[in-house]
Design a protein around this motif. Sequence first.
Motif, PDB file in Angstrom:
ATOM      1  N   UNK A   1       0.829  -1.206   0.000  1.00  0.00           N
ATOM      2  CA  UNK A   1       0.000   0.000   0.000  1.00  0.00           C
ATOM      3  C   UNK A   1       0.865   1.259   0.000  1.00  0.00           C
ATOM      4  N   UNK A   2       1.956   1.230   0.766  1.00  0.00           N
ATOM      5  CA  UNK A   2       2.888   2.353   0.795  1.00  0.00           C
ATOM      6  C   UNK A   2       3.501   2.552  -0.592  1.00  0.00           C
ATOM      7  N   UNK A   3       3.893   1.449  -1.237  1.00  0.00           N
ATOM      8  CA  UNK A   3       4.479   1.538  -2.576  1.00  0.00           C
ATOM      9  C   UNK A   3       3.491   2.146  -3.564  1.00  0.00           C
ATOM     10  N   UNK A   4       2.234   1.751  -3.462  1.00  0.00           N
ATOM     11  CA  UNK A   4       1.217   2.318  -4.352  1.00  0.00           C
ATOM     12  C   UNK A   4       1.063   3.810  -4.126  1.00  0.00           C
ATOM     13  N   UNK A   5       1.138   4.224  -2.860  1.00  0.00           N
ATOM     14  CA  UNK A   5       1.010   5.641  -2.525  1.00  0.00           C
ATOM     15  C   UNK A   5       2.223   6.432  -3.008  1.00  0.00           C
ATOM     16  N   UNK A   6       3.432   5.835  -2.880  1.00  0.00           N
ATOM     17  CA  UNK A   6       4.665   6.559  -3.192  1.00  0.00           C
ATOM     18  C   UNK A   6       5.061   6.456  -4.660  1.00  0.00           C
ATOM     19  N   UNK A   7       4.897   5.256  -5.248  1.00  0.00           N
ATOM     20  CA  UNK A   7       5.429   5.015  -6.586  1.00  0.00           C
ATOM     21  C   UNK A   7       4.350   4.706  -7.627  1.00  0.00           C
ATOM     22  N   UNK A   8       3.109   4.602  -7.178  1.00  0.00           N
ATOM     23  CA  UNK A   8       2.028   4.391  -8.121  1.00  0.00           C
ATOM     24  C   UNK A   8       1.780   2.945  -8.503  1.00  0.00           C
ATOM     25  N   UNK A   9       2.457   2.002  -7.865  1.00  0.00           N
ATOM     26  CA  UNK A   9       2.214   0.581  -8.138  1.00  0.00           C
ATOM     27  C   UNK A   9       2.447  -0.208  -6.854  1.00  0.00           C
ATOM     28  N   UNK A  10       1.697  -1.287  -6.699  1.00  0.00           N
ATOM     29  CA  UNK A  10       1.760  -2.072  -5.471  1.00  0.00           C
ATOM     30  C   UNK A  10       3.018  -2.942  -5.393  1.00  0.00           C
ATOM     31  N   UNK A  11       3.484  -3.405  -6.523  1.00  0.00           N
ATOM     32  CA  UNK A  11       4.597  -4.369  -6.507  1.00  0.00           C
ATOM     33  C   UNK A  11       5.448  -4.152  -7.752  1.00  0.00           C
ATOM     34  N   UNK A  12       6.758  -4.148  -7.584  1.00  0.00           N
ATOM     35  CA  UNK A  12       7.636  -3.892  -8.731  1.00  0.00           C
ATOM     36  C   UNK A  12       8.770  -4.902  -8.827  1.00  0.00           C
ATOM     37  N   UNK A  13       8.758  -5.942  -8.018  1.00  0.00           N
ATOM     38  CA  UNK A  13       9.821  -6.942  -7.993  1.00  0.00           C
ATOM     39  C   UNK A  13      11.194  -6.323  -7.771  1.00  0.00           C
TER      40      UNK A  13
ATOM     41  N   UNK B   1      11.583 -10.237   0.327  1.00  0.00           N
ATOM     42  CA  UNK B   1      10.503 -10.278   1.320  1.00  0.00           C
ATOM     43  C   UNK B   1       9.507 -11.374   0.951  1.00  0.00           C
ATOM     44  N   UNK B   2       9.220 -11.510  -0.335  1.00  0.00           N
ATOM     45  CA  UNK B   2       8.319 -12.576  -0.783  1.00  0.00           C
ATOM     46  C   UNK B   2       8.933 -13.957  -0.530  1.00  0.00           C
TER      47      UNK B   2
ATOM     48  N   UNK C   1      14.798   0.372  -2.657  1.00  0.00           N
ATOM     49  CA  UNK C   1      15.041   0.430  -1.219  1.00  0.00           C
ATOM     50  C   UNK C   1      16.516   0.638  -0.904  1.00  0.00           C
ATOM     51  N   UNK C   2      17.298   1.162  -1.802  1.00  0.00           N
ATOM     52  CA  UNK C   2      18.733   1.287  -1.610  1.00  0.00           C
ATOM     53  C   UNK C   2      19.109   2.320  -0.552  1.00  0.00           C
ATOM     54  N   UNK C   3      18.109   3.105  -0.072  1.00  0.00           N
ATOM     55  CA  UNK C   3      18.414   4.063   0.988  1.00  0.00           C
ATOM     56  C   UNK C   3      18.795   3.375   2.294  1.00  0.00           C
ATOM     57  N   UNK C   4      18.617   2.070   2.420  1.00  0.00           N
ATOM     58  CA  UNK C   4      18.990   1.371   3.646  1.00  0.00           C
ATOM     59  C   UNK C   4      20.362   0.744   3.595  1.00  0.00           C
ATOM     60  N   UNK C   5      21.240   1.175   2.666  1.00  0.00           N
ATOM     61  CA  UNK C   5      22.538   0.550   2.539  1.00  0.00           C
ATOM     62  C   UNK C   5      23.398   0.802   3.765  1.00  0.00           C
ATOM     63  N   UNK C   6      24.336  -0.168   4.026  1.00  0.00           N
ATOM     64  CA  UNK C   6      25.291   0.004   5.113  1.00  0.00           C
ATOM     65  C   UNK C   6      26.294   1.098   4.766  1.00  0.00           C
TER      66      UNK C   6
END
Length: 408
Positions: free
Chosen positions: A334-346, A353-354, A403-408
Motif C-alpha cells: 500500500x505504501x508503494x502504491x502511494x509513493x510510486x504508483x504501483x503495489x509491486x515492482x519486484x 521479502x516474498x 530500497x537502496x536508501x537502507x545501505x550500510x
Amino acid sequence: MTERSDVLPQHELLQEKSWIKKLTVSDWLFAAVVLAAAVAAQIAVPHHMDGYETAILWASAAVAVALGWFHKPLRWFMLGTAAAAALAVWLYAGDIARAGDQISAATGKAQGKFLLRYFLSSQSAIMWQCALTVLAFAAYTFGALAAWRVHKRRPDAPSGNIVLNLGTQLAWAGAFAGFTGLLVRWHESYLLRPDAGHIPVSNLYEVFILFMVITALMYLYYEKKFSMQKLGGFVYGLMCVLAGFVLWYSASRGAHQIQPLIPALQSWWMKIHVPANFIGYGAFGMAAMFGVAQLLALRGSRFLPDAAQIEEAMYKAIAVGFLFFTIATILGALWAADAWGRYWSWDPKETWAFIVWLNYAVWLHMRLVAGWRGKVLAWWAIIGLFITAFAFVGVNMFLSGLHSYGQL
C-alpha cells in the motif's frame, strides 16, 4: 415441575466468563492511564500530527491497553519507559545541549544534565541496552550451566536458580533501556530539527535497536509461558550479535547521529509498516534459536526442556511472526502504491521479502497439514534465519533498487 435430566452439561470453555468480565480494577486503571497519556500527547504535540498520525496515536493506545491486559508485565514496562522518556523530555527543556559534556566557562562545570549524559539520552540508553544484553547472556549461560551441574547430581532438583532469575531481570532491563532510548531519540530528532523530526525507525541503526527490543519482549513472554529460562542463553547469543553490530555501526559509521529523513521515507506509512515488519523478524530470529535448542534436545539432552515443548514454542513464534510479516508486506504494498504508483515492482527488497514469506508459509503448511515434526523443522527454522537476515541486511549490502536508501 421437575428439571429435565437429559440436558447435557456445557463444555468448560462455554462456561467461562467473557474476557471483559474477567478484567479487574487494576486492568481498568491501567487503561485509564494509557488513555490519559494519549490525551496528553494529543494536546501537547498536535502541530506534529496530521489526521493519519492522530489515528495511529489512538490505535497505538488501544494496542498498548490490549497488550497490558494480555501480558501483565508489559504494563509496567510500557508505563515505566513512558515515564523515563517523559523525564528525559523534562530534563532537556527544549535544549539538546543538555545531554552534552561541554564545560561552562562561567562555572567550570559540565553544562549537561547528569541523568541525560549517562542514562536517559538516547545514545546512553542504547549503550546500556547493549551492555545489559551481554550481561543477560552471561547470566542465562552461567545459570544454565549451574543448573546442569545440580541436575547431574540430583535429577529431581528444581531447574531454576538465582542466576537464571537474574538473567530474566537483566533481559527486562535491557529491553527497558532500548525502548526508552528509542522514545527519547524521537524527541531528540525534533530538538535537532523542529521541522524534520521523525519516528526512529528510518535506518539500520534504529531498526536494529527496535529488533533487539521486540525480540527481547517476545522471548520474555515465551519464557514465562513455557517455563523455558534455560533457552535464554540461546536467544541472547543472537542478541549479543545484534548488540555487537549496533556498537560497530555506531563507532565506525557514526550511525547514532540523527539524520533528516530522505523524501522516500517521509510518510506516515513508515510508522506502521516498519514495526509490523520487525515483529516478524524478531519472531523468526527467536524461532531459529529455539531450533538450535531443539536439535540439542533431540540428541538426548535431558537437561533442556522437552523437544516437543521447544517445537511448540518455535511453532507459535513462527505463526505470530508470519502473521505480522504478512501484515507488513500488505502495508508495504500500500505504501508503494502511494509513493510510486504501483503495489509491486519486484524490487530486490520486495522479491526477498516474498521469499521470506513463502519460506515460512511452507514451513507452517508442512507442520499443520503434512504433519512434519522434529529435526527437519528445527533445521528449517535455523536456515530461515539466514534467509531472513539476507532479506533484512544482505539486500542492502549487495543489491540495489528502490530500497537502496537502507545501505550500510
